[in-house]
Scaffold this motif. Structure first.
Motif, PDB file in Angstrom:
ATOM      1  N   LEU A  69      46.042  71.299  83.855  1.00  0.00           N
ATOM      2  CA  LEU A  69      47.009  70.275  83.467  1.00  0.00           C
ATOM      3  C   LEU A  69      46.758  68.923  84.142  1.00  0.00           C
ATOM      4  O   LEU A  69      47.056  67.880  83.564  1.00  0.00           O
ATOM      5  N   THR A  70      46.209  68.930  85.354  1.00  0.00           N
ATOM      6  CA  THR A  70      45.954  67.656  86.036  1.00  0.00           C
ATOM      7  C   THR A  70      44.727  66.937  85.467  1.00  0.00           C
ATOM      8  O   THR A  70      44.451  65.801  85.841  1.00  0.00           O
ATOM      9  N   GLN A  71      44.009  67.595  84.570  1.00  0.00           N
ATOM     10  CA  GLN A  71      42.891  66.936  83.882  1.00  0.00           C
ATOM     11  C   GLN A  71      43.388  66.066  82.733  1.00  0.00           C
ATOM     12  O   GLN A  71      42.676  65.188  82.253  1.00  0.00           O
ATOM     13  N   LEU A  72      44.607  66.335  82.270  1.00  0.00           N
ATOM     14  CA  LEU A  72      45.182  65.565  81.161  1.00  0.00           C
ATOM     15  C   LEU A  72      45.624  64.186  81.646  1.00  0.00           C
ATOM     16  O   LEU A  72      45.920  64.005  82.822  1.00  0.00           O
ATOM     17  N   GLN A  73      45.659  63.239  80.741  1.00  0.00           N
ATOM     18  CA  GLN A  73      46.115  61.880  81.066  1.00  0.00           C
ATOM     19  C   GLN A  73      47.366  61.540  80.263  1.00  0.00           C
ATOM     20  O   GLN A  73      47.473  61.914  79.101  1.00  0.00           O
ATOM     21  N   GLY A  74      48.276  60.813  80.899  1.00  0.00           N
ATOM     22  CA  GLY A  74      49.473  60.371  80.197  1.00  0.00           C
ATOM     23  C   GLY A  74      50.462  61.487  79.935  1.00  0.00           C
ATOM     24  O   GLY A  74      50.921  61.662  78.820  1.00  0.00           O
ATOM     25  N   ILE A  75      50.790  62.248  80.982  1.00  0.00           N
ATOM     26  CA  ILE A  75      51.744  63.358  80.838  1.00  0.00           C
ATOM     27  C   ILE A  75      52.802  63.317  81.942  1.00  0.00           C
ATOM     28  O   ILE A  75      52.620  62.656  82.960  1.00  0.00           O
ATOM     29  N   VAL A  76      53.873  64.047  81.708  1.00  0.00           N
ATOM     30  CA  VAL A  76      54.842  64.361  82.749  1.00  0.00           C
ATOM     31  C   VAL A  76      54.740  65.865  82.944  1.00  0.00           C
ATOM     32  O   VAL A  76      54.759  66.632  81.978  1.00  0.00           O
ATOM     33  N   LEU A  77      54.593  66.295  84.195  1.00  0.00           N
ATOM     34  CA  LEU A  77      54.430  67.714  84.514  1.00  0.00           C
ATOM     35  C   LEU A  77      55.471  68.168  85.525  1.00  0.00           C
ATOM     36  O   LEU A  77      55.595  67.588  86.605  1.00  0.00           O
ATOM     37  N   ALA A  78      56.212  69.199  85.154  1.00  0.00           N
ATOM     38  CA  ALA A  78      57.124  69.860  86.089  1.00  0.00           C
ATOM     39  C   ALA A  78      56.354  71.045  86.666  1.00  0.00           C
ATOM     40  O   ALA A  78      55.920  71.923  85.920  1.00  0.00           O
ATOM     41  N   THR A  79      56.160  71.050  87.977  1.00  0.00           N
ATOM     42  CA  THR A  79      55.429  72.148  88.611  1.00  0.00           C
ATOM     43  C   THR A  79      56.408  73.237  89.032  1.00  0.00           C
ATOM     44  O   THR A  79      57.609  72.994  89.142  1.00  0.00           O
ATOM     45  N   GLY A  80      55.884  74.408  89.308  1.00  0.00           N
ATOM     46  CA  GLY A  80      56.705  75.470  89.873  1.00  0.00           C
ATOM     47  C   GLY A  80      57.075  75.084  91.300  1.00  0.00           C
ATOM     48  O   GLY A  80      56.346  74.324  91.947  1.00  0.00           O
ATOM     49  N   GLY A  81      58.181  75.610  91.786  1.00  0.00           N
ATOM     50  CA  GLY A  81      58.669  75.247  93.117  1.00  0.00           C
ATOM     51  C   GLY A  81      57.681  75.484  94.239  1.00  0.00           C
ATOM     52  O   GLY A  81      57.646  74.758  95.231  1.00  0.00           O
ATOM     53  N   GLY A  82      56.829  76.504  94.091  1.00  0.00           N
ATOM     54  CA  GLY A  82      55.876  76.846  95.145  1.00  0.00           C
ATOM     55  C   GLY A  82      54.476  76.310  94.916  1.00  0.00           C
ATOM     56  O   GLY A  82      53.551  76.622  95.684  1.00  0.00           O
ATOM     57  N   LYS A  91      46.207  68.665  96.575  1.00  0.00           N
ATOM     58  CA  LYS A  91      45.086  67.726  96.428  1.00  0.00           C
ATOM     59  C   LYS A  91      44.970  67.260  94.971  1.00  0.00           C
ATOM     60  O   LYS A  91      44.881  66.063  94.705  1.00  0.00           O
ATOM     61  N   LEU A  92      45.006  68.206  94.039  1.00  0.00           N
ATOM     62  CA  LEU A  92      44.905  67.868  92.610  1.00  0.00           C
ATOM     63  C   LEU A  92      46.050  66.961  92.166  1.00  0.00           C
ATOM     64  O   LEU A  92      45.837  65.998  91.434  1.00  0.00           O
ATOM     65  N   LEU A  93      47.247  67.275  92.606  1.00  0.00           N
ATOM     66  CA  LEU A  93      48.409  66.475  92.221  1.00  0.00           C
ATOM     67  C   LEU A  93      48.287  65.059  92.789  1.00  0.00           C
ATOM     68  O   LEU A  93      48.469  64.077  92.077  1.00  0.00           O
ATOM     69  N   LYS A  94      47.942  64.959  94.080  1.00  0.00           N
ATOM     70  CA  LYS A  94      47.830  63.647  94.729  1.00  0.00           C
ATOM     71  C   LYS A  94      46.746  62.789  94.090  1.00  0.00           C
ATOM     72  O   LYS A  94      46.906  61.586  93.949  1.00  0.00           O
ATOM     73  N   GLU A  95      45.636  63.411  93.734  1.00  0.00           N
ATOM     74  CA  GLU A  95      44.498  62.661  93.185  1.00  0.00           C
ATOM     75  C   GLU A  95      44.728  62.200  91.745  1.00  0.00           C
ATOM     76  O   GLU A  95      44.075  61.274  91.289  1.00  0.00           O
ATOM     77  N   ASN A  96      45.612  62.876  91.030  1.00  0.00           N
ATOM     78  CA  ASN A  96      45.721  62.623  89.592  1.00  0.00           C
ATOM     79  C   ASN A  96      47.054  62.094  89.103  1.00  0.00           C
ATOM     80  O   ASN A  96      47.254  61.969  87.896  1.00  0.00           O
ATOM     81  N   GLY A  97      47.966  61.792  90.014  1.00  0.00           N
ATOM     82  CA  GLY A  97      49.251  61.320  89.513  1.00  0.00           C
ATOM     83  C   GLY A  97      50.195  60.794  90.565  1.00  0.00           C
ATOM     84  O   GLY A  97      49.912  60.780  91.759  1.00  0.00           O
ATOM     85  N   TYR A  98      51.320  60.364  90.071  1.00  0.00           N
ATOM     86  CA  TYR A  98      52.439  59.853  90.859  1.00  0.00           C
ATOM     87  C   TYR A  98      53.385  61.038  91.050  1.00  0.00           C
ATOM     88  O   TYR A  98      53.834  61.637  90.073  1.00  0.00           O
TER      89      TYR A  98
END
Length: 176
Positions: A69-82, A91-98
């Protein structure tokens, strides 16, 4: 940081799916929920994965899904709590989004989730104790990842969405 992606982190019941859907609608971009994507991918629900593969098996699946999912561009992603428990995911989240940390009190989360049977980590004699433990275990990780933090336990979802968008736009503007 210029990113088209917004990732929501926080404990279960903090409002990641609700806020995520509203953010995606406001930005006219696709919304993804990593837990739902795992369920669609496997054909079984999260409690079943926990039952047969344990938390470790679930976290492995979650990591693969977050990679995807972090390879996609222009999305909103709700992650699981853990999701933030694994360094690779952070690392993936920090590198690919806000990243937005939706913070919410344990009592408010209990109120919101008390009838929810789809949360394996709350199936306990004392769900409040469990949630308190998860909060204490994860709080520092949530804070270390977040570009923005907001309390969803006290604000209306509409207000949460507008404050997130305000900060997100300011950050993106500043980095251009």
């Amino acid at each position: 940081m210029t990113s088209e992606n917004i990732y929501l982190i926080g404990l279960m019941g903090a409002g990641k799916t609700t806020i995520g859907r509203q953010l995606a609608k406001a930005l006219a971009v696709p919304f993804y929920d990593s837990d739902k994507a795992i369920e669609e991918n496997t054909g079984v629900d999260i409690p079943t994965i926990f039952e047969f593969e344990g938390e470790q098996g679930f976290r492995d699946r979650e990591q693969k899904m977050i990679e995807k999912l972090t390879q996609l561009q222009g999305i909103v992603l709700a992650t699981g709590g853990g999701a933030i428990l694994r360094e690779e995911n952070r690392k993936l989240l920090k590198e690919n989004g806000y990243i937005v940390y939706l913070q919410c009190s344990v009592d408010r989360i209990l109120e919101r989730t008390r009838r929810d049977t789809q949360r394996p980590l709350l199936k306990a004699d004392n769900p409040k104790e469990n949630l308190q433990y998860l909060f204490e275990q994860r709080q520092a990780l949530y804070l270390s990842c977040a570009n923005f933090k907001i309390d969803t336990g006290v604000l209306k979802s509409k207000t949460v969405v507008s404050r997130i968008l305000e900060d997100y736009r300011a950050v993106n503007q500043a980095s251009q």
